[in-house]
Design an enzyme around this catalytic site. Structure first.
Site, mmCIF file in Angstrom:
data_model
loop_
_atom_site.group_PDB
_atom_site.id
_atom_site.type_symbol
_atom_site.label_atom_id
_atom_site.label_comp_id
_atom_site.label_asym_id
_atom_site.label_seq_id
_atom_site.Cartn_x
_atom_site.Cartn_y
_atom_site.Cartn_z
ATOM 1 N N TYR A 59 1.043 -0.781 0.244
ATOM 2 C CA TYR A 59 -0.379 -0.453 0.146
ATOM 3 C C TYR A 59 0.223 0.925 -0.216
ATOM 4 O O TYR A 59 -0.100 2.551 0.311
ATOM 5 C CB TYR A 59 -1.064 -0.017 1.306
ATOM 6 C CG TYR A 59 -2.553 -0.806 1.675
ATOM 7 C CD1 TYR A 59 -3.383 -1.804 0.430
ATOM 8 C CD2 TYR A 59 -1.793 -1.757 2.117
ATOM 9 C CE1 TYR A 59 -3.773 -2.326 0.269
ATOM 10 C CE2 TYR A 59 -2.886 -3.296 2.419
ATOM 11 C CZ TYR A 59 -3.751 -3.326 1.210
ATOM 12 O OH TYR A 59 -4.449 -3.849 1.845
ATOM 13 N N ASN A 91 -9.686 2.337 7.592
ATOM 14 C CA ASN A 91 -11.123 1.993 8.198
ATOM 15 C C ASN A 91 -11.908 2.400 9.373
ATOM 16 O O ASN A 91 -12.716 2.149 10.028
ATOM 17 C CB ASN A 91 -12.300 1.286 6.970
ATOM 18 C CG ASN A 91 -12.465 1.815 5.627
ATOM 19 O OD1 ASN A 91 -11.864 2.448 5.613
ATOM 20 N ND2 ASN A 91 -13.076 0.991 5.288
ATOM 21 N N HIS A 105 -4.286 5.964 -1.077
ATOM 22 C CA HIS A 105 -5.672 6.091 0.114
ATOM 23 C C HIS A 105 -3.983 5.981 0.993
ATOM 24 O O HIS A 105 -3.959 6.469 2.552
ATOM 25 C CB HIS A 105 -5.811 4.387 0.235
ATOM 26 C CG HIS A 105 -7.022 4.670 1.229
ATOM 27 N ND1 HIS A 105 -7.917 5.800 1.419
ATOM 28 C CD2 HIS A 105 -7.979 3.712 1.208
ATOM 29 C CE1 HIS A 105 -8.861 5.803 2.153
ATOM 30 N NE2 HIS A 105 -9.371 4.322 1.759
ATOM 31 N N TYR A 134 -5.764 0.208 9.635
ATOM 32 C CA TYR A 134 -5.986 -0.151 8.330
ATOM 33 C C TYR A 134 -6.820 1.319 8.862
ATOM 34 O O TYR A 134 -7.184 1.601 8.929
ATOM 35 C CB TYR A 134 -6.681 -1.229 7.519
ATOM 36 C CG TYR A 134 -6.071 -2.052 7.532
ATOM 37 C CD1 TYR A 134 -5.359 -2.125 6.061
ATOM 38 C CD2 TYR A 134 -5.197 -3.341 8.474
ATOM 39 C CE1 TYR A 134 -3.690 -3.194 5.987
ATOM 40 C CE2 TYR A 134 -4.333 -4.487 7.740
ATOM 41 C CZ TYR A 134 -4.043 -4.278 6.622
ATOM 42 O OH TYR A 134 -2.886 -5.236 6.346
#
Length: 183
Positions: free
Chosen positions: A15, A69, A20, A67
């Site tokens: 990532y 969320n 993001h 993460y």
């Protein structure tokens, strides 16, 4: 006075260079201005943490390991551990509602559909914190899902342009630290 800078992103190498994770990348870049300071994994606070002393006080940087969320879990744990006032929290987050490279500083703002911001607001029971929203734009093609876009890698052009974004972010971060920002 202790201040908390929360970088929103996802842990894991896969990532690192995704839209993001621009919050993580921005925090890394801001931290470079304080030589010799690095993030350390702190499992009990669900985060990687770095502490710096500035002329305005202690600044704690975190990269939650929960993460995007679920960012609120880590933010609340760190806020309570260090007894930080909600209005002394700055969240670095990607913003698909801003064109790539635009940086915006706001307090007591909504989430704009960002699930990490929503998680933080729910965990804190307040949105009285500051947000440094980092524009990543929207997909050029209609057939690209927004979730795929934000989890997608930066283009070569964006990788070049990100340096200007970091310069603007540093200026707004400095204003926030000194209390000279405007909402």
């Amino acid at each position: 006075m202790t201040m908390l800078v929360v970088a929103i992103g996802n842990p894991g190498r896969q990532y690192t260079w995704t839209r993001h994770n621009i919050g993580f990348l921005c925090a890394d870049r801001l931290l470079q201005e304080f030589s010799g300071v690095h993030f350390k994994e702190t499992p009990k606070l669900f985060s990687d943490i770095a502490k710096v002393e500035s002329s305005q006080g202690t600044v704690i940087f975190i990269k939650p390991r929960t993460y995007v969320n679920l960012s609120g879990k880590a933010v609340l744990a760190v806020k309570e551990y260090y007894n930080i006032a909600t209005d002394r929290i700055l969240v670095l987050a990607d913003d698909v509602n801003q064109p790539f490279g635009k940086v915006r500083l706001r307090q007591s703002a909504g989430g704009g559909g960002h699930k990490g911001i929503k998680s933080i607001t729910q965990s804190l029971g307040s949105n009285d914190y500051w947000q440094l929203r980092l524009g990543v734009g929207r997909p050029q093609r209609e057939d690209v899902e927004l979730s795929d876009f934000v989890l997608g890698q930066f283009t070569e052009e964006e990788q070049i342009g990100i340096q200007s974004l970091f310069i603007e972010a540093w200026a707004l971060f400095s204003q926030w630290c000194s209390g000279t920002q405007t909402a």
